[in-house]
Scaffold this active site. Structure first.
Site, PDB file in Angstrom:
ATOM      1  CB  SER A   1      32.400  -6.202 -30.340  1.00 48.76           C
ATOM      2  OG  SER A   1      32.679  -7.354 -29.518  1.00 48.76           O
TER       3      SER A   1
ATOM      4  CG  ASP B   1      20.498  -3.368 -48.446  1.00 44.33           C
ATOM      5  OD1 ASP B   1      20.830  -2.291 -48.330  1.00 44.33           O
ATOM      6  OD2 ASP B   1      20.944  -4.552 -48.171  1.00 44.33           O
TER       7      ASP B   1
ATOM      8  CG  HIS C   1      19.578  -5.640 -44.052  1.00 43.74           C
ATOM      9  ND1 HIS C   1      18.778  -5.225 -45.233  1.00 43.74           N
ATOM     10  CD2 HIS C   1      20.087  -6.711 -44.534  1.00 43.74           C
ATOM     11  CE1 HIS C   1      19.071  -5.893 -46.192  1.00 43.74           C
ATOM     12  NE2 HIS C   1      19.806  -7.068 -45.790  1.00 43.74           N
TER      13      HIS C   1
ATOM     14  CB  CYS D   1      30.248  -2.954 -30.194  1.00 40.49           C
ATOM     15  SG  CYS D   1      30.736  -1.315 -29.802  1.00 40.49           S
ATOM     16  N   GLY D   2      30.173  -3.327 -33.913  1.00 43.48           N
ATOM     17  CA  GLY D   2      31.047  -2.972 -35.083  1.00 43.48           C
ATOM     18  C   GLY D   2      30.883  -1.566 -35.707  1.00 43.48           C
ATOM     19  CB  ALA D   3      31.369  -0.100 -39.120  1.00 45.18           C
TER      20      ALA D   3
ATOM     21  CD  GLN E   1      27.406 -12.404 -35.489  1.00 43.18           C
ATOM     22  OE1 GLN E   1      26.864 -11.695 -34.628  1.00 43.18           O
ATOM     23  NE2 GLN E   1      28.624 -12.399 -35.943  1.00 43.18           N
TER      24      GLN E   1
END
EC number: 1.1.1.86
Length: 490
Positions: free
Chosen positions: A78, A217, A132, A45-47, A110
């Site tokens: 988070s 990327d 990603h 629950c980051g950006a 992670q």
């Protein structure tokens, strides 16, 4: 685990690199229907995790967050992000077994422990989603055969994903289905519905592959997006101070200059960016950029080669295993650069002055964008993918420098991008040493003098033609047409 890309035969590698199709808006007519009634559980629950979750919930979908027990017990950020926004929060064991779709939105390093922890808990026939593909492509993570694996990758920072959705729009998005994990043939339908849920379909969606997404990327973020901006910041600041320009002015010109200059890039490509210059300055910037491209092309080729071969990923993962020793040292070194330590002065700089006194910065952006695009397409990556990973994202990264210099840029991007940025910066600064010896304040700091206002008409026509005919301009004009409603950054 073995690098997945390297296990494929050459013909399949090339086919996957070249997989890219701009999807028609009619292909999203079903909206979020494929995800209606399904339980979506986000890990991280980051950006990206928070903002994608907010968009999906506002699109009528069932979203909750699975966090590690310690994150919940210690009420980490988070946990705060999720609970303060009214989401249900639970442990992996509490939420994953009933999830229809698990969204892995944790940092790259992670991914392996997270996926290994949740995969045994996932019910048969569920879907695992990424934003990603590093874990699949570079680490070679093997996913259970009954699970569907998709990717939905917004081509913007998480804050922009939310801001554009709230405006009723969205950000360009790449989707993919891992062909080894689509047992029910529903991967594409799920990915399309997910893209609609985040608003991406309103700005344009590319149907790609995990491999094309990862290889493009990594290349974009290491070179033009982060590495070139960091290198340019350090070199341009040191040169101005060396030439007697006030350090506070130099700091402000660079910190806010990248954002202002690349705003023009966002709306009209490289052509529009150089059109903001006077004709003599445009020719000067063009010539400088062509010289820079000759000098830097071998470095861009090396980065792309190391990305394609897997050498970059292997080296970085070795640093992960060593507690990020190199990454943390390079981060500390960046904090000690002259540019980073010098506060921006109070002097007011007009929008046009950023262009007039930042001719070299314009040249660096042009050279970096074109080189990244050319290098990616030469490696077999399709032009649309190369555009999104070079020109499109440059203004978004430049915006972070304006907030808190290089610290903010490196704090906002992923650790993977940051590691590659430092590799590029360490190689590019000495590479440009001789070039910078000949640089004077007419192209960085003060601008051209009145005596420099002469222009050869034939040369100006030649430069304008070269700018407008570059392949990145052709594909960019088409793709930007789908983003006409996006808000201004500046």
């Amino acid at each position: 685990m073995a690098n997945y890309f390297n296990t494929l035969p050459l013909r399949e590698q090339l086919a996957q690199l070249a997989k890219c199709r701009f999807m028609d808006s009619s292909e999203f007519a079903d909206g979020v229907e494929a995800l209606k009634g399904k339980k979506m559980v986000v890990i991280g629950c980051g950006a990206q995790g928070l903002n994608q979750g907010l968009n999906l919930r506002d699109s009528g979908l069932d979203v909750s967050y699975a966090l590690r027990p310690e994150a919940i017990a210690q009420k980490r950020q988070s946990w705060k992000n999720a609970t303060e926004n009214g989401f249900v929060v639970g442990t992996y064991e509490e939420l994953i077994p009933t999830a229809d779709v698990v969204l892995n939105l944790t940092p790259d390093k992670q991914h392996t422990p997270v996926v290994k922890a949740v995969m045994p808990l996932m019910k048969e026939g569920a879907c695992l989603s990424y934003s990603h593909g590093f874990n699949i492509v570079e680490e070679g993570m093997q996913i259970r055969e009954d699970l569907t694996v998709i990717m939905v990758a917004p081509k913007c920072p998480g804050s922009e994903v939310r801001a554009e959705y709230v405006r009723g729009f969205g950000v360009p998005t790449l989707i993919a289905v891992h062909e080894d994990n689509d047992p029910k043939g529903e991967g594409l339908a799920l990915a399309k519905a997910y893209a609609v849920g985040t608003g991406g379909h309103k700005a344009g969606v590319l149907m790609s592959s995990f491999i094309a997404e990862v290889k493009s990327d990594l290349m974009g973020e290491q070179t033009i997006l982060c590495g070139m901006l960091q290198t340019g910041s350090i070199l341009c600041f040191d040169k101005m101070v060396e030439e007697g320009i006030d350090a506070g002015y130099a700091s402000r010109l660079i910190q806010y200059g990248w954002e202002t200059i690349t705003e023009a890039l966002k709306y009209g490509g490289v052509t529009n960016m150089l059109d903001r210059l006077s004709n003599p300055a445009k020719i000067k910037a063009f010539d400088l950029s062509e010289e820079l491209k000759v000098i830097m092309r071998p470095l861009y080729n090396k980065h792309q080669d190391d990305i394609i071969s897997g050498h970059f990923s292997q080296t970085m993962m070795e640093d992960w295993a060593n507690d990020d020793k190199n990454l943390l040292q390079w981060r500390a070194d960046t904090a000690e650069t002259n540019f980073e330590k010098t506060p921006a002065g109070d002097v007011e700089i007009s929008e046009q002055e950023f262009f007039d006194n930042g001719i070299l910065m314009v040249a660096m952006v042009k050279a970096g964008v074109e080189l990244a695009f050319e290098t990616m397409t030469a490696a077999g990556i399709i032009a649309e993918s190369a555009y999104y990973e070079s020109l499109h994202e440059t203004p978004l990264i430049a915006n972070t420098i304006a907030r808190k210099k290089l610290y903010e840029m490196n704090a906002t991007i992923s650790d993977t991008a940051e590691y590659g940025c430092y590799l590029y910066n360490h190689a590019c600064v000495p590479l440009l040493a001789d070039f910078m010896k000949d640089i004077k304040t007419d192209v960085i700091g003060k601008g051209l003098s009145v005596e420099d206002n002469g222009v050869d008409n034939a040369r100006l026509i030649e430069v304008n033609k070269a700018l407008r005919s570059h392949p990145v301009e052709a594909v960019g004009a088409v793709l930007r047409g789908h983003m006409a409603d996006m808000k201004k950054i500046v």
